[in-house]
Design a protein around this motif. Structure first.
Motif, PDB file in Angstrom:
ATOM      1  N   LEU A   1      -3.345   0.835  -6.739  1.00 32.95           N
ATOM      2  CA  LEU A   1      -3.783   0.849  -5.347  1.00 32.95           C
ATOM      3  C   LEU A   1      -5.229   0.380  -5.227  1.00 32.95           C
ATOM      4  CD1 LEU A   1      -2.903   1.590  -2.468  1.00 32.95           C
ATOM      5  CD2 LEU A   1      -3.691   3.918  -2.915  1.00 32.95           C
ATOM      6  N   GLN A   2      -6.073   0.850  -6.120  1.00 36.05           N
ATOM      7  CA  GLN A   2      -7.480   0.441  -6.104  1.00 36.05           C
ATOM      8  C   GLN A   2      -7.615  -1.057  -6.344  1.00 36.05           C
ATOM      9  OE1 GLN A   2      -9.914   1.628  -9.494  1.00 36.05           O
ATOM     10  NE2 GLN A   2     -11.616   2.129  -8.109  1.00 36.05           N
TER      11      GLN A   2
ATOM     12  N   LEU B   1       0.834  -1.196   0.000  1.00 33.96           N
ATOM     13  CA  LEU B   1       0.000   0.000   0.000  1.00 33.96           C
ATOM     14  C   LEU B   1       0.877   1.259   0.000  1.00 33.96           C
ATOM     15  CD1 LEU B   1      -2.791  -0.973   2.556  1.00 33.96           C
ATOM     16  CD2 LEU B   1      -2.948  -0.950   0.068  1.00 33.96           C
TER      17      LEU B   1
ATOM     18  N   PHE C   1      -7.735  -7.457  -1.825  1.00 35.00           N
ATOM     19  CA  PHE C   1      -7.808  -7.772  -0.398  1.00 35.00           C
ATOM     20  C   PHE C   1      -9.243  -8.079   0.007  1.00 35.00           C
ATOM     21  CE2 PHE C   1      -3.992  -4.781   0.398  1.00 35.00           C
ATOM     22  CZ  PHE C   1      -3.108  -5.802   0.105  1.00 35.00           C
ATOM     23  N   TYR C   2     -10.149  -7.214  -0.417  1.00 36.08           N
ATOM     24  CA  TYR C   2     -11.552  -7.351  -0.033  1.00 36.08           C
ATOM     25  C   TYR C   2     -12.151  -8.629  -0.620  1.00 36.08           C
ATOM     26  CZ  TYR C   2     -16.564  -6.404   0.159  1.00 36.08           C
ATOM     27  OH  TYR C   2     -17.904  -6.500   0.376  1.00 36.08           O
TER      28      TYR C   2
ATOM     29  N   ILE D   1      -6.512  -3.023  -3.169  1.00 29.25           N
ATOM     30  CA  ILE D   1      -7.519  -2.983  -2.107  1.00 29.25           C
ATOM     31  C   ILE D   1      -8.710  -3.872  -2.466  1.00 29.25           C
ATOM     32  CG2 ILE D   1      -9.165  -1.492  -0.909  1.00 29.25           C
ATOM     33  CD1 ILE D   1      -7.075   0.757  -1.175  1.00 29.25           C
ATOM     34  N   THR D   2      -9.110  -3.842  -3.741  1.00 29.13           N
ATOM     35  CA  THR D   2     -10.214  -4.695  -4.192  1.00 29.13           C
ATOM     36  C   THR D   2      -9.865  -6.173  -4.022  1.00 29.13           C
ATOM     37  OG1 THR D   2     -10.941  -3.031  -5.798  1.00 29.13           O
ATOM     38  CG2 THR D   2     -11.676  -5.299  -6.157  1.00 29.13           C
TER      39      THR D   2
END
Length: 297
Positions: free
Chosen positions: A131-132, A93, A138-139, A135-136
Motif C-alpha cells: 500500500l505504501q 487501494l 501515485f505521488y 501511494i508513493t
C-alpha cells in the motif's frame, strides 16, 4: 431622364434583392444555429443562396462548431478515462486494505496461536508495504507529469547501472527466470540522470518479475548517436490493440484485475525516459514481450 430613372430603379431593385438574400441567408443560418444548439449537433450550416461575405461568416461558424464538438468529444474521453482510473485506484487501494483489516480482525479474536499471530503480522506488514509503495508511485508519477521531478543530465554508464540492479535482484531473478545478459564492454556512455535511470530499470525488472516467465533477456547495442537497451521476457499474451497502451497510466491487460495492481511501473518508465530525452517503446513477438529504451550518447 427616364433612362437614368430606369437604371436607378433597376439598381435599387438589385440592391433590394441582394439585401433580401443576405437577410434571408442570415435568418436561415441563425435558425439552423438555434436548432443545432437544441440538438447539441455540430452539422455544418448552409446558405439558402450564394453570398461571399455570408459564406465566409458561416465557414468560421462551422469551424467553431467543429472545434466545439471536438472539445466535447475530448472531454467525454477524458472523463471516461478518469472514471476508469478512479475505479482502478480504488480497487488497488482497497485490496491491501481489505486484507489488512481481515487479518487484524483475526488477531483481535484472541483465538490465534503464537505462530499464526507472527504469520498474520508478517502478512499485514507486507500488505502495508504494498500500500505504501502504491501511494508513493501515485505521488511520484504526478510529480513527474507536472515536471516537478528533478532531472540532472550527466554521462551515465548503462552497464554499471544495469549490472548493479542485476546483482541486487539476483536471487529473485534466478528463481524466476533463465537470465541471459548481453551488455558489450564497449557500450558508450549515454546522457541521462543516474538516479532516474536506476528507477527506470528497477521498474522494468519488477514488471518482468510480476508478469513474465521463462527467459529474461537483457541486451544493449549502440547505433548512430544512440544506445538501445532491450528487456525481453516470456509469458506475454497481450492483445494486439493493447500493445500501444502498455505505457499508459493505470493500464492493465488483466480486465478482471485479479492479482494485478494498477499499471504505474511502465508509465513511470515512459515519463522518466522522455524527460531524459530518450525513447521508450514496446514490442511483442509471439509470446515474448520486449521494452526498448533508446538513449542519446
Amino acid at each position: 431622364m427616364y433612362y437614368l430613372l430606369g437604371v436607378l430603379g433597376l439598381v435599387c431593385l438589385l440592391l433590394a434583392v441582394r439585401l433580401y438574400s443576405m437577410d434571408h441567408n442570415l435568418r436561415k443560418g441563425a435558425e439552423e444555429l438555434r436548432q443545432r444548439r437544441k440538438e447539441r449537433a455540430a452539422a455544418p450550416l448552409h446558405l439558402a443562396a450564394p453570398h461571399r461575405a455570408s459564406e465566409d461568416l458561416l465557414a468560421e461558424i462551422n469551424g467553431l462548431l467543429r472545434d466545439g464538438e471536438q472539445e466535447r468529444a475530448d472531454f467525454r474521453h477524458r472523463e471516461q478515462a478518469l472514471r476508469r482510473q478512479i475505479a482502478n485506484v480504488s480497487h488497488d487501494l482497497r485490496t491491501p486494505l481489505t486484507s489488512i483489516l481481515g487479518y487484524l480482525q483475526l488477531l483481535e479474536s484472541g483465538e490465534v496461536a503464537e505462530a499464526q499471530r507472527r504469520e498474520y503480522l508478517a502478512i499485514i506488514e507486507n500488505r502495508a508495504r504494498v500500500l505504501q509503495g502504491l501511494i508513493t508511485s501515485f505521488y511520484d508519477l504526478s510529480r513527474m507529469e507536472a515536471g516537478e521531478y528533478p532531472i540532472t543530465r550527466e554521462r551515465v554508464d548503462l552497464r554499471e547501472v544495469i549490472g548493479e540492479l542485476l546483482a541486487a535482484f539476483y536471487d529473485e531473478l534466478e528463481s524466476h527466470f533463465q537470465v541471459v545478459v548481453d551488455l558489450p564492454e564497449t557500450l558508450p556512455l549515454v546522457w541521462g540522470d543516474r538516479a532516474a535511470m536506476t528507477r527506470v530499470y528497477t521498474n522494468l525488472i519488477r514488471n518482468a518479475l510480476e508478469h513474465g516467465n521463462g527467459t529474461l533477456s537483457i541486451s544493449a547495442y549502440a547505433g548512430e548517436g544512440e544506445v538501445t537497451t532491450v528487456f525481453s521476457n516470456g509469458g506475454a499474451n497481450l492483445p494486439a490493440e493493447d500493445l500501444p497502451r502498455v505505457f499508459d497510466r493505470f493500464f492493465t491487460s488483466d480486465q478482471t484485475r485479479s492479482g494485478h495492481n494498477t499499471g504505474l511501473g511502465l508509465a513511470i518508465v515512459k515519463v522518466l525516459t522522455l524527460q531524459m530525452e530518450g525513447e521508450a517503446k514496446a514490442e511483442q513477438d509471439g509470446g515474448t514481450f520486449s521494452v526498448l529504451l533508446t538513449w542519446k550518447k
